[in-house]
Motif scaffolding. Structure first.
Motif, PDB file in Angstrom:
ATOM      1  N   MET A  12       0.829  -1.209   0.000  1.00  7.50           N
ATOM      2  CA  MET A  12       0.000   0.000   0.000  1.00  7.50           C
ATOM      3  C   MET A  12       0.857   1.251   0.000  1.00  7.50           C
ATOM      4  SD  MET A  12      -3.146  -1.069   2.502  1.00  7.50           S
ATOM      5  CE  MET A  12      -4.272   0.274   2.249  1.00  7.50           C
ATOM      6  N   LEU A  15       2.389   1.800  -3.411  1.00  6.49           N
ATOM      7  CA  LEU A  15       1.390   2.283  -4.369  1.00  6.49           C
ATOM      8  C   LEU A  15       1.073   3.757  -4.130  1.00  6.49           C
ATOM      9  CD1 LEU A  15      -0.822  -0.877  -4.390  1.00  6.49           C
ATOM     10  CD2 LEU A  15       0.312   0.097  -6.377  1.00  6.49           C
ATOM     11  N   GLN A  16       1.132   4.170  -2.866  1.00  5.57           N
ATOM     12  CA  GLN A  16       0.923   5.593  -2.577  1.00  5.57           C
ATOM     13  C   GLN A  16       2.008   6.432  -3.240  1.00  5.57           C
ATOM     14  OE1 GLN A  16       0.590   7.026   1.499  1.00  5.57           O
ATOM     15  NE2 GLN A  16      -1.295   5.848   1.645  1.00  5.57           N
ATOM     16  N   ASN A  17       3.258   5.965  -3.144  1.00  8.14           N
ATOM     17  CA  ASN A  17       4.355   6.679  -3.806  1.00  8.14           C
ATOM     18  C   ASN A  17       4.150   6.737  -5.306  1.00  8.14           C
ATOM     19  OD1 ASN A  17       5.691   7.212  -1.501  1.00  8.14           O
ATOM     20  ND2 ASN A  17       7.138   5.518  -1.656  1.00  8.14           N
ATOM     21  N   GLN A  19       1.338   6.671  -6.869  1.00  7.27           N
ATOM     22  CA  GLN A  19       0.244   7.609  -7.122  1.00  7.27           C
ATOM     23  C   GLN A  19       0.762   9.053  -7.081  1.00  7.27           C
ATOM     24  OE1 GLN A  19      -2.705   7.548  -8.144  1.00  7.27           O
ATOM     25  NE2 GLN A  19      -3.848   9.268  -7.317  1.00  7.27           N
ATOM     26  N   GLU A  20       1.687   9.336  -6.160  1.00  8.51           N
ATOM     27  CA  GLU A  20       2.255  10.680  -6.082  1.00  8.51           C
ATOM     28  C   GLU A  20       3.017  11.027  -7.352  1.00  8.51           C
ATOM     29  OE1 GLU A  20       4.468  10.521  -2.464  1.00  8.51           O
ATOM     30  OE2 GLU A  20       2.634  10.577  -1.272  1.00  8.51           O
ATOM     31  N   THR A  21       3.788  10.050  -7.844  1.00  8.44           N
ATOM     32  CA  THR A  21       4.531  10.275  -9.084  1.00  8.44           C
ATOM     33  C   THR A  21       3.587  10.555 -10.245  1.00  8.44           C
ATOM     34  OG1 THR A  21       6.192   8.764  -8.280  1.00  8.44           O
ATOM     35  CG2 THR A  21       6.276   9.284 -10.601  1.00  8.44           C
ATOM     36  N   TYR A  81       8.671  -2.106  -2.530  1.00  9.85           N
ATOM     37  CA  TYR A  81       8.774  -0.662  -2.298  1.00  9.85           C
ATOM     38  C   TYR A  81       9.097   0.011  -3.627  1.00  9.85           C
ATOM     39  CZ  TYR A  81      13.862  -1.196  -2.425  1.00  9.85           C
ATOM     40  OH  TYR A  81      15.138  -1.453  -2.806  1.00  9.85           O
ATOM     41  N   MET A  82       8.921   1.331  -3.686  1.00 13.75           N
ATOM     42  CA  MET A  82       9.253   2.039  -4.908  1.00 13.75           C
ATOM     43  C   MET A  82      10.686   2.509  -4.775  1.00 13.75           C
ATOM     44  SD  MET A  82       7.046   4.871  -6.847  1.00 13.75           S
ATOM     45  CE  MET A  82       7.934   6.303  -7.359  1.00 13.75           C
ATOM     46  N   ALA A  85      12.271   6.857  -9.094  1.00 15.42           N
ATOM     47  CA  ALA A  85      11.400   7.479 -10.087  1.00 15.42           C
ATOM     48  C   ALA A  85      12.306   7.866 -11.242  1.00 15.42           C
ATOM     49  CB  ALA A  85      10.728   8.711  -9.490  1.00 15.42           C
TER      50      ALA A  85
ATOM     51  N   SER B   3      -0.212  13.218  -2.816  1.00 14.17           N
ATOM     52  CA  SER B   3      -0.799  13.361  -4.156  1.00 14.17           C
ATOM     53  C   SER B   3      -1.986  14.309  -4.169  1.00 14.17           C
ATOM     54  CB  SER B   3      -1.190  11.994  -4.702  1.00 14.17           C
ATOM     55  OG  SER B   3      -1.967  11.300  -3.779  1.00 14.17           O
ATOM     56  N   ILE B   6      -0.461  17.717  -4.468  1.00 12.48           N
ATOM     57  CA  ILE B   6       0.125  17.901  -5.797  1.00 12.48           C
ATOM     58  C   ILE B   6      -0.950  18.349  -6.783  1.00 12.48           C
ATOM     59  CG2 ILE B   6       1.148  16.669  -7.744  1.00 12.48           C
ATOM     60  CD1 ILE B   6       2.638  14.938  -5.688  1.00 12.48           C
ATOM     61  N   LEU B  65      14.760   8.589  -3.645  1.00  9.39           N
ATOM     62  CA  LEU B  65      13.532   8.596  -4.441  1.00  9.39           C
ATOM     63  C   LEU B  65      13.021  10.026  -4.472  1.00  9.39           C
ATOM     64  CD1 LEU B  65      11.041   7.329  -5.786  1.00  9.39           C
ATOM     65  CD2 LEU B  65      10.179   6.833  -3.527  1.00  9.39           C
ATOM     66  N   ILE B  67      10.291  12.775  -5.587  1.00  9.88           N
ATOM     67  CA  ILE B  67       8.912  12.957  -6.036  1.00  9.88           C
ATOM     68  C   ILE B  67       8.592  14.442  -6.037  1.00  9.88           C
ATOM     69  CG2 ILE B  67       6.505  12.559  -5.417  1.00  9.88           C
ATOM     70  CD1 ILE B  67       7.277   9.790  -4.589  1.00  9.88           C
ATOM     71  N   MET B 267      -8.425   6.277  -2.572  1.00  6.16           N
ATOM     72  CA  MET B 267      -7.378   5.508  -1.907  1.00  6.16           C
ATOM     73  C   MET B 267      -7.392   5.774  -0.412  1.00  6.16           C
ATOM     74  SD  MET B 267      -4.299   5.816  -4.666  1.00  6.16           S
ATOM     75  CE  MET B 267      -2.985   5.103  -3.713  1.00  6.16           C
TER      76      MET B 267
END
Lengths: 321, 277
Positions: A12, A15-17, A19-21, A81-82, A85, B3, B6, B65, B67, B267
């Motif tokens: 989860m 997937l949140q990360n 979604q942010e991307t 995990y992500m 990017a 998100s 964003i 990472l 974002i 979500m």
């Protein structure tokens, strides 16, 4: 059992990360020169599972009893995990604006000898003193050619970075004590800066600034996204000035390493146009939908495991059920 | 849930771009109006480093990472393209062909009626009217918002009674009834993007009260790179079709981002219902 809870929870979170991307790609759908990010998912390192304390198991006739030996069962991944990017540096489509300070960058450079991708970027920098050249560590790279001229007459980006020329100096378009190109600034296909001399009507080179600072970045994935449309070099990443890269290219051609030029004639700056973001709205929205459903599936797994745990806690061993 | 923020940031920027487009469209028939073009810019991106050590192998990008955090309206640039010339045959209508602006002034008074200072403004709008002005003690040419046209020294034109037969030559020489009253000044601004738009089709000239404009700008009528045309107006350079396609484009971006907010919201509600069955 309990492990599964954490595995799904990590899913989860990843997937949140993602979604942010995706949301950031969609937010920048009208940002000139924006390069979309792609989320890369990676499994947590695997672990080996073993059965231990075998002597407590049933003693089967005819088989050796390996007391104290752990028996390997197999591998187990404990989540996802992500990890990164990745920016995608494909060319965005270009749109006409007719503004003299909008410059689209088009490139189709061939990969280098090791097969690494090469891309062309503008050099920009934040400067304390615009009359001094930028230090190499201050130089940032951008594809966003949507500029304006500030109150001091320098060419700047929308975020206040100075656009640099080939010598890493800020470009003075309107010099109060000299040439003021104003709206008559002309940028050739090779990025040369020119203006029309009002007296003679001929194109002259802008004093002190012959050419835009274009850089060839090899393996652009090594660039760090800083936001505000700029990228920074880090670690082993390489960027070289376009004229240096062109000279090397010519030398390699002369030496017969390859037959067609890898750089010369494979790029162009187009004044009065901007390069649009390379975000595909359809792909992004469908990506979001699949993220949503995967998120939901992970939630169901957690809920299910929770249900069985509840049974173990509350129902097993209850007296007078 | 980053998100949500964003997409919200992006929608705020898109709304401002929409405002800009509707302002362009509403000034479709304003003489001398120059359209503004909105463009977006990326916001900062954050870097997270919560990753296991083994992750440092087999990566395509440097560690961490990153974002982003959305987009904003970066800037609105003036489009200095020439509007088309519309023949009106009104003798006090003047159109500028080429770069440059008329300089117009207005006297600011205090409560007692004494003049404190002069406000200098630049405009491309050449729809002047003749009217008697008490301060100047004569007839002046003024814009619809009451600013008076000036000559090549920044001094208002004052015409005595009776005003007949106004002639304005291509070089800006103003004749009334055969008498010459000076030359109209048309001033070239190197960097129109830096001009402050103050409404009423005017820009702040940023010239101190009583200063000669030639200290800051060049007179293009004198050097011959622009000409005047009497009896005509410059229409706005807003192109209906272009603005409409921009409108559609912006609206789609708005819808996509609102969809993204919807999905992020769903979500969150899924995360919320983890324990409820």
């Amino acid at each position: 059992m309990i492990r599964g809870l954490y595995t799904s929870a990590s899913g989860m979170l990843a997937l949140q990360n993602r979604q942010e991307t995706l949301a950031n790609n969609l937010a920048n759908i009208n940002t000139p020169g924006y390069k979309q990010d792609v989320g890369v998912m990676r499994a947590f390192p695997e672990q080996l599972l073993s059965r231990i304390r075998d002597q407590e198991g049933p003693d089967v006739q005819g088989y050796p009893n390996l007391t104290g030996q752990a028996a390997v069962i197999g591998r187990l991944n404990s989540g996802v995990y992500m990890s990164e990017a990745m920016p995608m540096f494909t060319q965005g489509d270009i749109a006409e604006t007719r503004n003299p300070y909008d410059v689209a960058l088009l490139d189709n450079l061939q990969p280098d000898q090791d097969g690494k991708e090469r891309r062309l970027f503008y050099s920009v920098a934040r400067l304390e003193d615009a009359t001094q050249p930028a230090q190499p560590e201050d130089v940032r790279y951008t594809r966003n050619g949507n500029w304006s001229v500030n109150a001091d007459g320098y060419l700047v980006t929308a975020d206040g970075y100075y656009v640099l020329d080939g010598d890493n100096r800020a470009i003075l378009v309107n010099d109060p004590n000299g040439v003021s190109a104003g709206q008559g600034l002309k940028i050739s296909r090779q990025g040369e800066l020119q203006y029309e001399d009002p007296a003679t009507g001929t194109l002259e080179t802008l004093p002190n600034h012959p050419r835009l600072g274009l850089s060839v970045v090899t393996d652009p994935l090594q660039l760090v996204r800083e936001g505000t449309n700029v990228f920074r070099l880090e670690g082993e990443a390489q960027a070289e000035a376009l004229d240096v890269a062109e000279a090397n290219d010519q030398a390699a051609l002369a030496a017969g390493q390859y037959t067609t030029p890898a750089i010369a004639g494979r790029y162009g700056t187009q004044q009065g146009w901007i390069e649009r973001a390379n975000v595909d709205p359809m792909q992004t929205i469908t990506g979001m939908m699949s993220v949503l459903r995967a998120y939901e599936a992970n939630q169901r797994v957690i809920t299910t495991i929770d249900g069985t745990l509840e049974k173990a806690a509350n129902e097993i061993g209850r007296v007078n059920g | 849930m980053q998100s949500l923020n964003i997409s919200t940031a992006a929608m705020r920027g898109i709304q401002q771009a929409l405002d800009n487009t509707s302002n362009n469209l509403s000034n479709l028939d304003t003489p001398g109006y120059k359209r503004r073009v909105a463009s977006f810019s990326e916001l900062l991106s954050g870097s997270m480093n919560e990753q296991p050590a083994v992750d440092n192998q087999n990566r395509n990008t440097p560690a961490g990472l990153r974002i982003g955090s959305g987009a904003r309206l970066g800037l609105t640039k003036l489009d200095m393209g020439q509007g088309s010339i519309k023949q009106t045959d009104v003798p006090t209508d003047v159109a500028i062909e080429g770069d440059g602006y008329f300089l117009v002034t207005k006297k600011i008074k205090d409560a007692t009626g004494a003049v404190i200072q002069e406000e200098n403004r630049l405009t491309r709008d050449g729809a002047f009217q003749i009217e008697y002005d008490d301060d100047e003690g004569g007839y002046v040419l003024h814009t619809p918002s009451g600013y008076i046209l000036t000559d090549d020294n920044g001094v208002p034109f004052v015409l005595p009674e009776p005003v007949r037969n106004i002639q304005i030559s291509k070089e800006g020489v103003l004749n009334a009834d055969g008498t010459e009253y000076g030359r109209i000044g048309v001033w070239k601004v190197d960097n129109p993007d830096q001009l402050q738009q103050v409404g009423q089709n005017l820009f702040d000239a940023e010239i101190a009260s009583g200063d000669n404009p030639s200290t800051k700008y060049t007179n293009v009528l004198a050097e011959g790179s622009a000409t005047l045309r009497q009896g005509a107006l410059e229409t706005s350079n807003v192109n209906m079709m272009e603005e409409m396609s921009q409108l559609v484009n912006i609206q789609r971006a708005y819808q996509l981002n609102s969809r993204a907010i919807g999905i992020s919201d769903e979500m969150m509600s899924i995360a919320n219902s983890l324990r409820s069955r």
